[in-house]
Write a protein that holds these residues in place. Structure first.
Motif, mmCIF file in Angstrom:
data_model
loop_
_atom_site.group_PDB
_atom_site.id
_atom_site.type_symbol
_atom_site.label_atom_id
_atom_site.label_comp_id
_atom_site.label_asym_id
_atom_site.label_seq_id
_atom_site.Cartn_x
_atom_site.Cartn_y
_atom_site.Cartn_z
ATOM 1 N N ARG A 102 1.928 -25.594 -38.570
ATOM 2 C CA ARG A 102 1.636 -25.690 -40.008
ATOM 3 C C ARG A 102 1.080 -24.379 -40.551
ATOM 4 O O ARG A 102 1.322 -24.013 -41.695
ATOM 5 C CB ARG A 102 0.629 -26.817 -40.229
ATOM 6 C CG ARG A 102 0.213 -27.027 -41.679
ATOM 7 C CD ARG A 102 1.391 -27.499 -42.515
ATOM 8 N NE ARG A 102 0.988 -27.782 -43.867
ATOM 9 C CZ ARG A 102 1.093 -26.905 -44.869
ATOM 10 N NH1 ARG A 102 1.589 -25.699 -44.656
ATOM 11 N NH2 ARG A 102 0.708 -27.242 -46.086
ATOM 12 N N SER A 159 4.136 -29.081 -45.478
ATOM 13 C CA SER A 159 3.730 -30.064 -44.470
ATOM 14 C C SER A 159 4.936 -30.786 -43.873
ATOM 15 O O SER A 159 4.970 -31.072 -42.672
ATOM 16 C CB SER A 159 2.779 -31.080 -45.110
ATOM 17 O OG SER A 159 2.409 -32.046 -44.176
ATOM 18 N N ASP A 160 5.922 -31.079 -44.719
ATOM 19 C CA ASP A 160 7.088 -31.822 -44.233
ATOM 20 C C ASP A 160 7.834 -31.053 -43.147
ATOM 21 O O ASP A 160 8.223 -31.605 -42.114
ATOM 22 C CB ASP A 160 8.050 -32.120 -45.379
ATOM 23 C CG ASP A 160 7.513 -33.209 -46.292
ATOM 24 O OD1 ASP A 160 6.504 -33.833 -45.899
ATOM 25 O OD2 ASP A 160 8.074 -33.412 -47.372
ATOM 26 N N GLU A 183 5.857 -30.982 -39.961
ATOM 27 C CA GLU A 183 5.977 -32.264 -39.246
ATOM 28 C C GLU A 183 7.290 -32.325 -38.477
ATOM 29 O O GLU A 183 7.341 -32.752 -37.322
ATOM 30 C CB GLU A 183 5.901 -33.390 -40.273
ATOM 31 C CG GLU A 183 6.028 -34.777 -39.689
ATOM 32 C CD GLU A 183 6.063 -35.828 -40.800
ATOM 33 O OE1 GLU A 183 5.129 -35.852 -41.619
ATOM 34 O OE2 GLU A 183 7.047 -36.577 -40.858
ATOM 35 N N ASP A 184 8.345 -31.871 -39.134
ATOM 36 C CA ASP A 184 9.661 -31.907 -38.493
ATOM 37 C C ASP A 184 9.695 -30.987 -37.270
ATOM 38 O O ASP A 184 10.189 -31.369 -36.200
ATOM 39 C CB ASP A 184 10.725 -31.497 -39.511
ATOM 40 C CG ASP A 184 12.127 -31.680 -38.961
ATOM 41 O OD1 ASP A 184 12.400 -32.750 -38.397
ATOM 42 O OD2 ASP A 184 12.947 -30.748 -39.073
ATOM 43 N N ALA A 195 7.109 -29.912 -35.554
ATOM 44 C CA ALA A 195 6.202 -30.438 -34.525
ATOM 45 C C ALA A 195 6.903 -31.529 -33.718
ATOM 46 O O ALA A 195 6.783 -31.581 -32.488
ATOM 47 C CB ALA A 195 4.931 -30.980 -35.168
ATOM 48 N N VAL A 206 14.334 -32.633 -51.862
ATOM 49 C CA VAL A 206 13.593 -33.540 -50.988
ATOM 50 C C VAL A 206 12.082 -33.338 -51.057
ATOM 51 O O VAL A 206 11.333 -34.174 -50.635
ATOM 52 C CB VAL A 206 14.001 -33.358 -49.514
ATOM 53 C CG1 VAL A 206 15.428 -33.779 -49.318
ATOM 54 C CG2 VAL A 206 13.763 -31.963 -49.044
ATOM 55 N N ALA A 207 11.668 -32.229 -51.537
ATOM 56 C CA ALA A 207 10.236 -31.959 -51.499
ATOM 57 C C ALA A 207 9.781 -31.470 -52.862
ATOM 58 O O ALA A 207 9.384 -30.336 -53.030
ATOM 59 C CB ALA A 207 9.916 -30.917 -50.425
ATOM 60 N N SER A 264 0.317 -34.955 -53.206
ATOM 61 C CA SER A 264 0.247 -34.476 -51.829
ATOM 62 C C SER A 264 -1.206 -34.409 -51.388
ATOM 63 O O SER A 264 -2.079 -33.999 -52.136
ATOM 64 C CB SER A 264 0.894 -33.097 -51.751
ATOM 65 O OG SER A 264 0.744 -32.581 -50.464
#
Lengths: 201, 394
Positions: free
Chosen positions: A54, A60-61, A64-65, A67, A122-123, A129
């Protein structure tokens, strides 16, 4: 099949404090793709992997992906892991570094307009948030080398000691201290740069 | 810069204590203070990143569990080269479907490709929306219908990803106006269904209804949590989920302009949604913060019900008798026997009864009730039972 999970997040180096045998046993079980071992690894290292990723990515998205991909990659390559040379944490961070590097390269090759379209699809900027990572750092990080980013994240985000950082980066303690000093100086310069300030929205 | 070893020692101490050691020269002090500022800025982000990590962990764990599960199967595709799911969609919306065998065939191929490509990449969103043990109501477009008997599996394209659906024994399968459902669904069929979420995030459907054959591939969006108290958010219900104890639920809301929110709602809201239409997807609602001390929980006001075709598998009436696990319910269509199971979500928020009062024999007699679940002849198995206030004159 459901992975058995532990609620508490326990850093690997602490959970294995009872000795190398425990860590080596975990590594052997992981190499055999024992689901319980991988649940333990996930629980013990997720925060570290996510934070490491991060720190270098704007969203963040995508962190996460990436990670998630770190653990999936590690699991897929489990039979190639040799505990004798590398702790699991260092192995995961090594995978994370490679995936982030690839991801950043892809982003840099993407035409700006297309990138904007895809991101907004998508974001969307989301007032709800939970976290807005400090924009100053995100911009300043672009002025640092990959090693400098790594040492800063390990030392000040993940709170690793100089010795641990040296082990994780496969460097000497003195090299880490030197790198840390240069990285902090570069970060400070970047934070102060007037042209950087103009980049801010 | 001063000599490395001396300066490194000073920096070590400064980083531990947060203060510049007194023996530092003015030049060293200036540099150390700058480095401490930079370190402090990084450390200051730690709490924010921890919060993000905690929030994302359940979703990532679910994705990893699924990955491990799939990796254990033979002939599993390698994980490398995963494509972001946002790239997989954006299909031409003008695919002509109606009644054309060629168009239907083309759609079948497109849907199959889309669903296969989406399976991995939308795991995250699916894991977020579908929580094991929950009862859910959702709509979707068929991309595949394969297997036989208990091994029959539907693949549905939804706005939050590709969902595997199996049919429970005794599942009710109906077809809107035409009555008889087809032996097998075709790609492009538009379904609405309800059932329970299994451990692998697939849905074990208790009731399935075919709405039409003209389903368009949905535009998939990654839902966001509406964690802050943001009153006045309106939108269309995409998914209603109810926890196993019926005390809480979640709504996936399409708020328009590409915004999808996943919110936690109280049991009264579930009762309102169920009472309004028995099948919540398609209803337009307004979210408001919960008035009690439950941060992050919302209440729902139903602005308009879904299209009539979405209403299915429901009874609305008054409880006449209650003995053990069996209710007799008087409805406009006659009298029905309703069976309660261990999985029945009993929602009492609008009844004034507590669970003990209702579960006793005779509990709830004279109260309005809405039953959701498969219906066969004059019997119904309740997936959800929303008990309302006592009926006038009862």
């Amino acid at each position: 099949m459901k992975l058995a999970v532990r609620e508490a997040e326990v850093p690997f180096h602490e959970s294995a404090a009872d000795g190398r045998l425990e860590a080596e046993g975990l590594a052997l079980r992981a190499a055999a793709r024992d689901p319980d071992a991988w649940a333990e690894i996930f629980e013990g290292h997720y925060r570290t992997v996510f934070a490491f990723v991060r720190f270098r990515l704007p969203g963040s998205d995508e962190a996460e992906d990436i990670a998630a991909q770190v653990f999936e990659t590690a699991y897929s390559r489990a039979d190639h892991f040799d505990y004798r040379g590398v702790p699991i944490e260092a192995w995961l961070i090594g995978i994370a570094r490679n995936l982030v590097r690839d991801h950043v390269k892809k982003l840099s090759r993407r035409p700006p307009a297309r990138e904007l379209d895809e991101e907004t699809s998508v974001a969307l900027p989301d007032a709800t948030s939970l976290v807005d990572l400090h924009q100053d750092i995100g911009a300043a990080m672009r002025h640092l080398t990959e090693d400098q980013q790594t040492v800063l994240s390990l030392r000040f985000l993940l709170d690793r000691s100089v010795a641990d950082t040296a082990r994780l980066m496969n460097r000497s303690d003195d090299a880490v201290k030197n790198l840390q000093r240069r990285a902090l100086a570069a970060m400070q310069r970047a934070l102060l740069q007037s042209d950087y300030r103009e980049e801010r929205p | 810069m001063s000599e490395p070893s001396r300066f490194d020692s000073l920096l070590d101490r400064a980083l531990v204590t947060g203060e510049v050691p007194p023996e530092a020269t003015p030049e060293e002090r200036r540099e150390l203070e700058e480095l401490l500022v930079a370190a402090g800025v990084i450390r200051a982000t730690s709490a924010a990143i921890d919060a993000e990590a905690a929030k994302s962990k359940p979703v990532t764990r679910a994705r990893f569990e699924r990955f491990v599960q799939q990796a254990g199967r033979p002939a599993t595709a390698a994980p490398w080269g995963r494509r972001p799911f946002r790239r997989m969609f954006g299909l031409p919306r003008g695919l002509a479907l109606a009644g054309s065998a060629v168009a239907a065939g083309l759609l079948a191929v497109v849907l199959l490709v889309v669903s296969q490509g989406a399976l991995d990449s939308t795991d995250t969103a699916v894991a977020e929306v579908l929580q094991p043990g929950d009862y859910v109501q959702l709509d979707g477009i068929v991309s595949d219908d394969s297997g036989e008997g208990e091994g029959r599996v539907l693949t549905l394209l939804t706005e939050f990803g590709s969902v595997r659906v199996s049919l429970s024994p005794g599942a009710s399968v109906t077809a809107g106006d035409s009555g008889e459902p087809p032996a097998r669904f075709r790609p492009g069929d538009n379904l609405t269904l309800s059932g329970n979420v299994s451990g692998d995030r697939s849905v074990l459907a208790h009731a399935v209804a075919l709405l039409d054959h003209d389903g368009q591939p949905p535009t998939m969006m990654r839902p966001r949590h509406l964690g802050r108290q943001s009153p006045g958010v309106t939108g269309r219900v995409v998914v209603l989920a109810v926890t196993s104890d019926g005390n809480q639920g979640r709504v996936l809301l399409d708020a328009g302009e590409g915004r999808h929110y996943l919110v936690t709602v109280d049991s009264e809201s579930i009762s309102k949604l169920i009472t309004a239409s028995t099948h919540a997807p398609g209803a337009r609602v307004t979210l408001s913060p919960h008035e009690g001390d439950r941060p992050g929980v919302f209440t729902v006001a139903v602005d308009s019900e879904p299209m009539p075709g979405h209403r299915m598998h429901g009874l609305r009436g008054v409880i006449l008798e209650h003995n053990g696990d069996s209710l007799e319910v008087e409805t406009a269509r006659g009298r029905f026997t309703v069976t309660l199971t261990d999985d029945t979500r009993i929602i009492l928020a609008q009844s004034g009864l507590d669970r003990a009062e209702f579960m006793a024999d005779g509990g709830g007699v004279g109260h309005h009730v809405v039953v959701v679940g498969p219906i066969h002849d004059d019997t119904a198995a309740a997936d959800v039972l929303a008990v309302g206030p006592r009926a006038t004159g009862r």
